[in-house]
Design an enzyme around this catalytic site. Structure first.
Site, PDB file in Angstrom:
ATOM      1  N   GLY A   1     -26.453 -47.531-104.356  1.00 36.25           N
ATOM      2  CA  GLY A   1     -25.121 -46.909-104.440  1.00 36.25           C
ATOM      3  C   GLY A   1     -23.987 -47.902-104.416  1.00 36.25           C
ATOM      4  O   GLY A   1     -23.017 -47.749-103.675  1.00 36.25           O
TER       5      GLY A   1
ATOM      6  N   ARG B   1     -25.779 -44.761-110.325  1.00 39.55           N
ATOM      7  CA  ARG B   1     -26.329 -43.685-111.156  1.00 39.55           C
ATOM      8  C   ARG B   1     -26.038 -43.947-112.625  1.00 39.55           C
ATOM      9  O   ARG B   1     -26.835 -43.618-113.491  1.00 39.55           O
ATOM     10  CB  ARG B   1     -25.736 -42.331-110.735  1.00 39.55           C
ATOM     11  CG  ARG B   1     -26.495 -41.698-109.586  1.00 39.55           C
ATOM     12  CD  ARG B   1     -25.901 -40.370-109.212  1.00 39.55           C
ATOM     13  NE  ARG B   1     -24.531 -40.559-108.750  1.00 39.55           N
ATOM     14  CZ  ARG B   1     -23.982 -39.878-107.773  1.00 39.55           C
ATOM     15  NH1 ARG B   1     -24.674 -38.965-107.148  1.00 39.55           N
ATOM     16  NH2 ARG B   1     -22.737 -40.085-107.406  1.00 39.55           N
TER      17      ARG B   1
ATOM     18  N   LYS C   1     -27.419 -35.437 -92.997  1.00 40.73           N
ATOM     19  CA  LYS C   1     -27.485 -36.784 -92.408  1.00 40.73           C
ATOM     20  C   LYS C   1     -28.552 -36.849 -91.310  1.00 40.73           C
ATOM     21  O   LYS C   1     -29.293 -37.828 -91.194  1.00 40.73           O
ATOM     22  CB  LYS C   1     -26.115 -37.182 -91.831  1.00 40.73           C
ATOM     23  CG  LYS C   1     -25.109 -37.588 -92.891  1.00 40.73           C
ATOM     24  CD  LYS C   1     -25.600 -38.809 -93.654  1.00 40.73           C
ATOM     25  CE  LYS C   1     -24.598 -39.395 -94.599  1.00 40.73           C
ATOM     26  NZ  LYS C   1     -25.173 -40.485 -95.406  1.00 40.73           N
TER      27      LYS C   1
ATOM     28  N   VAL D   1     -18.824 -43.933 -87.347  1.00 38.28           N
ATOM     29  CA  VAL D   1     -17.854 -42.851 -87.157  1.00 38.28           C
ATOM     30  C   VAL D   1     -16.938 -42.862 -88.388  1.00 38.28           C
ATOM     31  O   VAL D   1     -17.334 -43.361 -89.437  1.00 38.28           O
ATOM     32  CB  VAL D   1     -17.083 -43.034 -85.818  1.00 38.28           C
ATOM     33  CG1 VAL D   1     -18.005 -42.807 -84.634  1.00 38.28           C
ATOM     34  CG2 VAL D   1     -16.439 -44.424 -85.723  1.00 38.28           C
TER      35      VAL D   1
ATOM     36  N   VAL E   1     -14.870 -44.029 -91.231  1.00 37.23           N
ATOM     37  CA  VAL E   1     -14.760 -45.403 -91.755  1.00 37.23           C
ATOM     38  C   VAL E   1     -13.421 -45.603 -92.455  1.00 37.23           C
ATOM     39  O   VAL E   1     -13.089 -44.906 -93.415  1.00 37.23           O
ATOM     40  CB  VAL E   1     -15.918 -45.722 -92.722  1.00 37.23           C
ATOM     41  CG1 VAL E   1     -15.826 -47.173 -93.191  1.00 37.23           C
ATOM     42  CG2 VAL E   1     -17.266 -45.486 -92.046  1.00 37.23           C
TER      43      VAL E   1
END
Length: 348
Positions: free
Chosen positions: A10, A35, A162, A188, A190
């Protein structure tokens, strides 16, 4: 000497591109997946903004978490893997499996390919969402020992995705890893420098505050951490022997309300002062609004909840020292101003 190869999944993502920056600066070769190869120019643009313009040691390849194609080739020759990619949370999902299944299947796809290619260690970018959800009466800071309680009511599918994807990863390592090592980083909210006008949902909050889109803020407390420190924690989790088999909460240990965030911005960017909110919304107003606006559902689930976190483990075990939350928030805003994403209102 041949450089060690790190695969970063990614590569156009906010956290991933900062990880790639630090890996290249520290002398690793990087192969990153996207992708679509249409993202190559964006990755090069962001890395250049971040201070790296020599792409000799960077390879960008196409691979999708929802398909088996290419993953075996992606892993060839890699020593480490940073599994950062995650299917983007869709806000208009029909059922929660649309978020959960791709997240779980994607992580397992990467782990299998890494194991088959004899990769040494995978660092998984998990989330605070895998730690805090479903604990209503909390009074002590959250740590890596905590897992979200998925039996609780009203847990947002993003937090479920998650939690279940990280749990699936640990289970895979235990049962089928055949020596593959795993560490996870659970950030936490970002913040930090955005490198192009393509960034994560936590940064959009700063843009919305500066541009006056948010007139009153919900009573939501949150931890914040700088993306540069999230990236450095990934590198520590990748290289340090003691990180094997461990989770690390990426947080400064501070907790701020959205009004605190607005106050930090007001103090440092006075030109925007009149755009920034000074009032909090009643909790009930947020919950009512969320009934008709799906994008508010996650926020509505967070109003009035306890959000203290501890970074004791990362600090003591990995010698990690993050910037303050205020520094991270200011860096987000400054980068948006520098890139022309937000502009100060004209004086009347």
């Amino acid at each position: 000497m041949k450089k060690q190869l790190v695969v970063v999944t990614g590569g156009s993502g906010f956290i991933a591109v900062h990880i790639i920056l630090q890996l290249l600066q520290q002398g690793y070769a990087v192969r990153t997946t996207v992708r679509s190869l249409k993202k190559v120019a964006l990755i090069h643009q962001m890395l250049t903004t971040g201070g790296v313009s020599d792409f000799t040691d960077l390879e960008v390849v196409s691979a999708d978490l929802t398909s088996n194609q290419n993953w075996d080739q992606v892993m060839q020759g890699a020593t480490y893997v940073m599994q950062v990619a995650s299917p983007t949370p869709t806000l208009n999902f029909k059922n929660e499996d649309e978020m959960i299944r791709p997240a779980v299947d994607g992580v397992l796809r990467v782990l299998k390919a890494a194991r088959n290619a004899n990769v040494k260690r995978v660092v998984l970018t998990s989330a605070y969402g895998a730690i805090f959800a479903g604990h209503p009466n909390r009074t002590t800071p959250y740590t890596e020992a905590d897992w979200s309680d998925l039996s609780a009511k009203n847990i947002h599918p993003y937090q479920k995705s998650k939690t279940l994807s990280e749990q699936a990863a640990w289970e895979f390592i235990q049962k089928d890893g055949r020596g593959l090592e795993l560490a996870s980083v659970n950030p936490v909210g970002v913040m930090g420098p955005v490198l192009a006008n393509d960034y994560s949902h936590s940064n959009i909050q700063i843009e919305d505050l500066l541009t006056g889109k948010i007139k009153s803020v919900p009573k939501v407390d949150s931890g914040y951490v700088d993306v540069r420190d999230v990236a450095s924690l990934h590198l520590l989790a990748m290289t340090q022997p003691q990180a094997k088999g461990e989770r690390f909460l990426a947080t400064t240990g501070e907790t701020l309300s959205m009004l605190d965030v607005a106050a930090i911005l007001r103090a440092h960017f006075p030109a925007f002062a009149n755009q920034l909110p000074t009032k909090e919304l009643p909790n009930i107003a947020v919950k009512v609004a969320a009934m008709t606006k799906p994008y508010l559902k996650m926020v509505a689930g967070l109003v009035g909840t306890y959000a203290e976190t501890s970074n004791h483990k990362a600090v003591t075990e990995l010698d990690w020292h993050p910037r303050s939350a205020a520094t991270a928030i200011i860096a987000t805003a400054q980068s948006m101003i520098d890139l022309g994403i937000v502009t100060a209102p004209k004086r009347q």
